[in-house]
Write a protein that holds these residues in place. Sequence first.
Motif, PDB file in Angstrom:
ATOM      1  N   CYS A 119     -13.626  -6.781   4.179  1.00 61.26           N
ATOM      2  CA  CYS A 119     -12.837  -5.766   3.503  1.00 61.26           C
ATOM      3  C   CYS A 119     -12.589  -6.229   2.069  1.00 61.26           C
ATOM      4  O   CYS A 119     -12.614  -7.430   1.776  1.00 61.26           O
ATOM      5  N   ALA A 120     -12.371  -5.239   1.210  1.00 63.54           N
ATOM      6  CA  ALA A 120     -12.225  -5.517  -0.210  1.00 63.54           C
ATOM      7  C   ALA A 120     -11.158  -4.598  -0.794  1.00 63.54           C
ATOM      8  O   ALA A 120     -10.909  -3.511  -0.268  1.00 63.54           O
ATOM      9  N   PHE A 121     -10.556  -5.035  -1.901  1.00 64.17           N
ATOM     10  CA  PHE A 121      -9.408  -4.342  -2.487  1.00 64.17           C
ATOM     11  C   PHE A 121      -9.556  -4.255  -4.000  1.00 64.17           C
ATOM     12  O   PHE A 121     -10.072  -5.183  -4.644  1.00 64.17           O
ATOM     13  N   VAL A 122      -9.102  -3.135  -4.546  1.00 62.07           N
ATOM     14  CA  VAL A 122      -9.058  -2.998  -6.004  1.00 62.07           C
ATOM     15  C   VAL A 122      -7.885  -2.098  -6.364  1.00 62.07           C
ATOM     16  O   VAL A 122      -7.550  -1.171  -5.621  1.00 62.07           O
ATOM     17  N   GLU A 123      -7.266  -2.368  -7.503  1.00 58.62           N
ATOM     18  CA  GLU A 123      -6.141  -1.553  -7.971  1.00 58.62           C
ATOM     19  C   GLU A 123      -6.663  -0.386  -8.803  1.00 58.62           C
ATOM     20  O   GLU A 123      -6.482  -0.326 -10.015  1.00 58.62           O
ATOM     21  N   LEU A 124      -7.347   0.511  -8.123  1.00 55.45           N
ATOM     22  CA  LEU A 124      -7.848   1.742  -8.720  1.00 55.45           C
ATOM     23  C   LEU A 124      -7.588   2.876  -7.752  1.00 55.45           C
ATOM     24  O   LEU A 124      -7.557   2.668  -6.546  1.00 55.45           O
ATOM     25  N   SER A 125      -7.429   4.081  -8.259  1.00 56.90           N
ATOM     26  CA  SER A 125      -7.054   5.205  -7.397  1.00 56.90           C
ATOM     27  C   SER A 125      -8.223   5.764  -6.600  1.00 56.90           C
ATOM     28  O   SER A 125      -8.019   6.445  -5.600  1.00 56.90           O
ATOM     29  N   LEU A 126      -9.427   5.497  -7.034  1.00 55.76           N
ATOM     30  CA  LEU A 126     -10.597   6.000  -6.324  1.00 55.76           C
ATOM     31  C   LEU A 126     -11.286   4.855  -5.599  1.00 55.76           C
ATOM     32  O   LEU A 126     -11.335   3.738  -6.093  1.00 55.76           O
TER      33      LEU A 126
ATOM     34  N   LEU B 189       0.809  -1.206   0.000  1.00 52.58           N
ATOM     35  CA  LEU B 189       0.000   0.000   0.000  1.00 52.58           C
ATOM     36  C   LEU B 189       0.845   1.259   0.000  1.00 52.58           C
ATOM     37  O   LEU B 189       0.426   2.302  -0.494  1.00 52.58           O
ATOM     38  N   GLU B 190       2.050   1.196   0.576  1.00 51.59           N
ATOM     39  CA  GLU B 190       2.881   2.394   0.666  1.00 51.59           C
ATOM     40  C   GLU B 190       3.616   2.685  -0.626  1.00 51.59           C
ATOM     41  O   GLU B 190       4.182   3.756  -0.804  1.00 51.59           O
ATOM     42  N   ASP B 191       3.631   1.741  -1.547  1.00 48.95           N
ATOM     43  CA  ASP B 191       4.406   1.911  -2.771  1.00 48.95           C
ATOM     44  C   ASP B 191       3.582   2.345  -3.978  1.00 48.95           C
ATOM     45  O   ASP B 191       4.141   2.714  -4.991  1.00 48.95           O
ATOM     46  N   VAL B 192       2.299   2.271  -3.866  1.00 43.69           N
ATOM     47  CA  VAL B 192       1.474   2.558  -5.038  1.00 43.69           C
ATOM     48  C   VAL B 192       0.409   3.581  -4.683  1.00 43.69           C
ATOM     49  O   VAL B 192       0.018   3.744  -3.529  1.00 43.69           O
ATOM     50  N   ASP B 193      -0.037   4.293  -5.659  1.00 42.04           N
ATOM     51  CA  ASP B 193      -1.052   5.316  -5.462  1.00 42.04           C
ATOM     52  C   ASP B 193      -2.390   4.904  -6.024  1.00 42.04           C
ATOM     53  O   ASP B 193      -3.322   5.689  -5.993  1.00 42.04           O
ATOM     54  N   ASP B 194      -2.470   3.711  -6.535  1.00 42.73           N
ATOM     55  CA  ASP B 194      -3.704   3.323  -7.213  1.00 42.73           C
ATOM     56  C   ASP B 194      -4.346   2.094  -6.579  1.00 42.73           C
ATOM     57  O   ASP B 194      -4.710   1.154  -7.263  1.00 42.73           O
ATOM     58  N   ASP B 195      -4.434   2.101  -5.267  1.00 47.56           N
ATOM     59  CA  ASP B 195      -5.170   1.050  -4.562  1.00 47.56           C
ATOM     60  C   ASP B 195      -6.295   1.675  -3.761  1.00 47.56           C
ATOM     61  O   ASP B 195      -6.160   2.797  -3.238  1.00 47.56           O
ATOM     62  N   ALA B 196      -7.375   0.966  -3.653  1.00 41.58           N
ATOM     63  CA  ALA B 196      -8.496   1.390  -2.821  1.00 41.58           C
ATOM     64  C   ALA B 196      -8.972   0.204  -1.999  1.00 41.58           C
ATOM     65  O   ALA B 196      -8.994  -0.931  -2.489  1.00 41.58           O
ATOM     66  N   ILE B 197      -9.334   0.481  -0.773  1.00 43.59           N
ATOM     67  CA  ILE B 197      -9.823  -0.562   0.132  1.00 43.59           C
ATOM     68  C   ILE B 197     -11.170  -0.130   0.677  1.00 43.59           C
ATOM     69  O   ILE B 197     -11.357   1.020   1.081  1.00 43.59           O
TER      70      ILE B 197
END
Length: 127
Positions: free
Chosen positions: A99-106, A29-37
């Motif tokens: 909890c859920a995760f997606v590789e999107l910035s929003l 999570l600290e390395d990317v800007d395009d994750d949303a939880i």
Amino acid sequence: QVQLVESGGGLVQPGGSLRLSCVVSGAHLEDVDDDAIGWFRQAPGKEREGVSCISAGDGSTAYVDSVKGRFTISMDNAKNTVYLQMNSLKHEDTGVYFCAFVELSLCALDVDWYDHWGQGTQVTVSS
């Protein structure tokens, strides 16, 4: 492969508090800007609903109206963990929390937005 593990659920009296944790593995999570939880919950006989979400990049958050002012979502990037602090709990907060995760910035409070899910943790609010 992203995996999510929730913990922190339990039985609590109305007005009480719980803190849920969601450990994310397979993504930094600290390395990317395009994750949303997101945090979701599902009560017996009801559809899964979005409770809160956070964007890893800018820390922006969203809450469903019924929990605003009572729940707080936060993230510890170093621990790859997202928390949901739940205060002033009510009977209607009872359910399985996912909890859920997606590789999107929003982030979004939409079940279809996310493509990785944890197994859930039970929260029961009862006197």
